[in-house]
Design a protein around this motif. Structure first.
Motif, mmCIF file in Angstrom:
data_model
loop_
_atom_site.group_PDB
_atom_site.id
_atom_site.type_symbol
_atom_site.label_atom_id
_atom_site.label_comp_id
_atom_site.label_asym_id
_atom_site.label_seq_id
_atom_site.Cartn_x
_atom_site.Cartn_y
_atom_site.Cartn_z
ATOM 1 N N ARG A 93 29.371 -22.596 -105.501
ATOM 2 C CA ARG A 93 29.921 -22.892 -104.180
ATOM 3 C C ARG A 93 29.588 -21.786 -103.185
ATOM 4 O O ARG A 93 29.288 -22.057 -102.018
ATOM 5 C CB ARG A 93 31.438 -23.079 -104.288
ATOM 6 N N LEU A 94 29.614 -20.539 -103.636
ATOM 7 C CA LEU A 94 29.290 -19.424 -102.747
ATOM 8 C C LEU A 94 27.863 -19.561 -102.205
ATOM 9 O O LEU A 94 27.619 -19.365 -101.003
ATOM 10 C CB LEU A 94 29.461 -18.094 -103.491
ATOM 11 N N VAL A 95 26.912 -19.900 -103.086
ATOM 12 C CA VAL A 95 25.523 -20.014 -102.643
ATOM 13 C C VAL A 95 25.360 -21.211 -101.710
ATOM 14 O O VAL A 95 24.635 -21.134 -100.702
ATOM 15 C CB VAL A 95 24.568 -20.104 -103.849
ATOM 16 N N VAL A 96 26.016 -22.309 -102.003
ATOM 17 C CA VAL A 96 25.943 -23.475 -101.114
ATOM 18 C C VAL A 96 26.476 -23.117 -99.728
ATOM 19 O O VAL A 96 25.852 -23.429 -98.700
ATOM 20 C CB VAL A 96 26.731 -24.657 -101.704
ATOM 21 N N ASP A 103 21.436 -20.999 -93.055
ATOM 22 C CA ASP A 103 20.487 -22.036 -92.656
ATOM 23 C C ASP A 103 19.172 -21.985 -93.447
ATOM 24 O O ASP A 103 18.089 -22.069 -92.883
ATOM 25 C CB ASP A 103 20.201 -21.927 -91.150
ATOM 26 N N TYR A 104 19.277 -21.854 -94.770
ATOM 27 C CA TYR A 104 18.071 -21.924 -95.595
ATOM 28 C C TYR A 104 18.133 -23.115 -96.548
ATOM 29 O O TYR A 104 19.199 -23.671 -96.818
ATOM 30 C CB TYR A 104 17.837 -20.622 -96.366
ATOM 31 N N GLY A 105 16.974 -23.505 -97.040
ATOM 32 C CA GLY A 105 16.877 -24.640 -97.945
ATOM 33 C C GLY A 105 17.450 -24.321 -99.311
ATOM 34 O O GLY A 105 17.394 -23.178 -99.783
ATOM 35 N N LEU A 106 17.990 -25.353 -99.966
ATOM 36 C CA LEU A 106 18.597 -25.159 -101.285
ATOM 37 C C LEU A 106 18.519 -26.462 -102.071
ATOM 38 O O LEU A 106 18.853 -27.529 -101.557
ATOM 39 C CB LEU A 106 20.055 -24.737 -101.125
ATOM 40 N N ILE A 107 18.060 -26.356 -103.325
ATOM 41 C CA ILE A 107 18.130 -27.480 -104.252
ATOM 42 C C ILE A 107 19.239 -27.167 -105.251
ATOM 43 O O ILE A 107 19.196 -26.140 -105.923
ATOM 44 C CB ILE A 107 16.795 -27.697 -104.989
ATOM 45 N N VAL A 108 20.224 -28.037 -105.312
ATOM 46 C CA VAL A 108 21.373 -27.862 -106.201
ATOM 47 C C VAL A 108 21.175 -28.789 -107.392
ATOM 48 O O VAL A 108 21.145 -30.015 -107.237
ATOM 49 C CB VAL A 108 22.692 -28.175 -105.472
ATOM 50 N N ILE A 109 21.022 -28.205 -108.573
ATOM 51 C CA ILE A 109 20.679 -28.976 -109.765
ATOM 52 C C ILE A 109 21.888 -29.066 -110.677
ATOM 53 O O ILE A 109 22.325 -28.078 -111.279
ATOM 54 C CB ILE A 109 19.486 -28.335 -110.492
ATOM 55 N N ASP A 113 22.368 -34.846 -111.860
ATOM 56 C CA ASP A 113 21.766 -35.191 -110.577
ATOM 57 C C ASP A 113 21.361 -33.942 -109.799
ATOM 58 O O ASP A 113 21.730 -32.821 -110.143
ATOM 59 C CB ASP A 113 22.742 -36.024 -109.731
ATOM 60 N N VAL A 114 20.634 -34.181 -108.719
ATOM 61 C CA VAL A 114 20.118 -33.118 -107.856
ATOM 62 C C VAL A 114 20.499 -33.425 -106.411
ATOM 63 O O VAL A 114 20.450 -34.581 -105.980
ATOM 64 C CB VAL A 114 18.579 -33.025 -107.984
ATOM 65 N N ALA A 115 20.880 -32.385 -105.655
ATOM 66 C CA ALA A 115 21.136 -32.513 -104.221
ATOM 67 C C ALA A 115 20.230 -31.533 -103.479
ATOM 68 O O ALA A 115 19.831 -30.508 -104.033
ATOM 69 C CB ALA A 115 22.601 -32.224 -103.894
ATOM 70 N N VAL A 116 19.905 -31.855 -102.236
ATOM 71 C CA VAL A 116 18.963 -31.043 -101.461
ATOM 72 C C VAL A 116 19.525 -30.750 -100.076
ATOM 73 O O VAL A 116 19.961 -31.659 -99.364
ATOM 74 C CB VAL A 116 17.600 -31.762 -101.320
ATOM 75 N N LEU A 117 19.529 -29.466 -99.714
ATOM 76 C CA LEU A 117 19.750 -29.034 -98.339
ATOM 77 C C LEU A 117 18.395 -28.562 -97.821
ATOM 78 O O LEU A 117 17.791 -27.673 -98.410
ATOM 79 C CB LEU A 117 20.765 -27.884 -98.277
ATOM 80 N N ASP A 118 17.930 -29.151 -96.730
ATOM 81 C CA ASP A 118 16.578 -28.842 -96.259
ATOM 82 C C ASP A 118 16.539 -28.780 -94.731
ATOM 83 O O ASP A 118 15.898 -29.605 -94.073
ATOM 84 C CB ASP A 118 15.598 -29.895 -96.776
#
Length: 264
Positions: A93-96, A103-109, A113-118
């Protein structure tokens, strides 16, 4: 005649089995793995990728005996999970929150499932265009993924910022194999621990493991394996840890190494 022991062979994907230039497995590598299997050796994948985005191994899928994925956080043979290591929920949660704030990209695995902040398109540009990953559109909403066990966070920030963030998430480690991003996993998850867990599961002496890699996240398995092989295109730091350096992925590196050790 000298007896050749059966080995478990572990291969990184990007830059090792699959060319960054062609996004394909060279024919010589397919031949090498086919011959190694015929000689009684086992073939495993050892990758930073989660299963969802292992999309470029169709030519050798029938040869693969098992997978070390997500940098060792999830290891499995068929439907059987051999090893699973999660990031503490508070650190995930801290990294998210940090990714949203900075404001950087993140792939949460997650485990399933996988989620993407881009926010700036970096994830799409690098994974789709550079790495030929074509199914990130299957990503799920972040809130749902965060209810799963989180196995890896792929963060799109610089090495300098990596040094700032990592002390805030003790119990996690960072494995960078691309200048644009790094893979964050639980401290107990790396490819080295993954291949040793697979060897133990198989009842195989670790001295009969061989690992092939090219990037920083391959260091642990190159050191842990009975024989660590660096590709010719590998980082110099990895070559220094390896027992043997072969030619590049685009110059028959896998075939040359397996023939050097008389396994193919």
């Amino acid at each position: 005649m000298e007896r050749i022991h059966r080995h478990a062979l572990f291969f990184d994907i990007d830059g090792t089995l699959v060319s960054f230039k062609t996004h394909q497995i060279p024919p010589s590598a397919i031949l090498a793995l086919t011959q190694a299997k015929a000689n009684g050796h086992k073939v495993f994948i050892a990758t930073g990728r989660p299963p969802l985005i292992i999309t470029n191994l169709g030519a050798i899928e029938h040869l693969i005996d098992g997978y070390v994925t997500i940098n060792g956080a999830l290891c499995f043979i068929g439907e059987e999970t051999v090893r699973c290591r999660e990031i503490a929920p508070e650190y995930a949660r801290l990294v998210v929150d940090d990714a949203r704030d900075k404001d950087y990209g993140l792939i949460v695995i997650g485990e399933k499932d996988v989620a993407v902040l881009d926010p700036h398109g970096d994830v799409d540009r690098i994974f789709r265009q550079e790495l030929a990953v074509d199914n990130l559109h299957q990503a799920k909403p972040l809130d749902g993924v965060l209810r799963q066990r989180i196995l890896q966070l792929t963060a799109f920030f610089t090495e300098d910022y990596e040094k700032v963030l990592m002390p805030r998430i003790p119990g996690c480690i960072s494995g960078r194999w691309h200048p644009a991003f790094t893979d964050i996993t639980a401290q107990d998850a790396d490819k080295g621990k993954g291949i040793l867990a697979m060897a133990a599961h198989l009842g195989l002496d670790p001295q009969y493991t061989m690992a092939f890699g090219d990037g920083g996240n391959d260091t642990a398995m190159i050191k842990a394996a009975g024989i660590g092989v660096a590709m010719g295109n590998a980082l110099d730091s990895l070559k220094q840890e390896a027992d043997y350096t072969t030619t590049s992925v685009d110059d028959n590196g896998v075939l040359n190494a397996l023939r050097h050790f008389r396994l193919a």
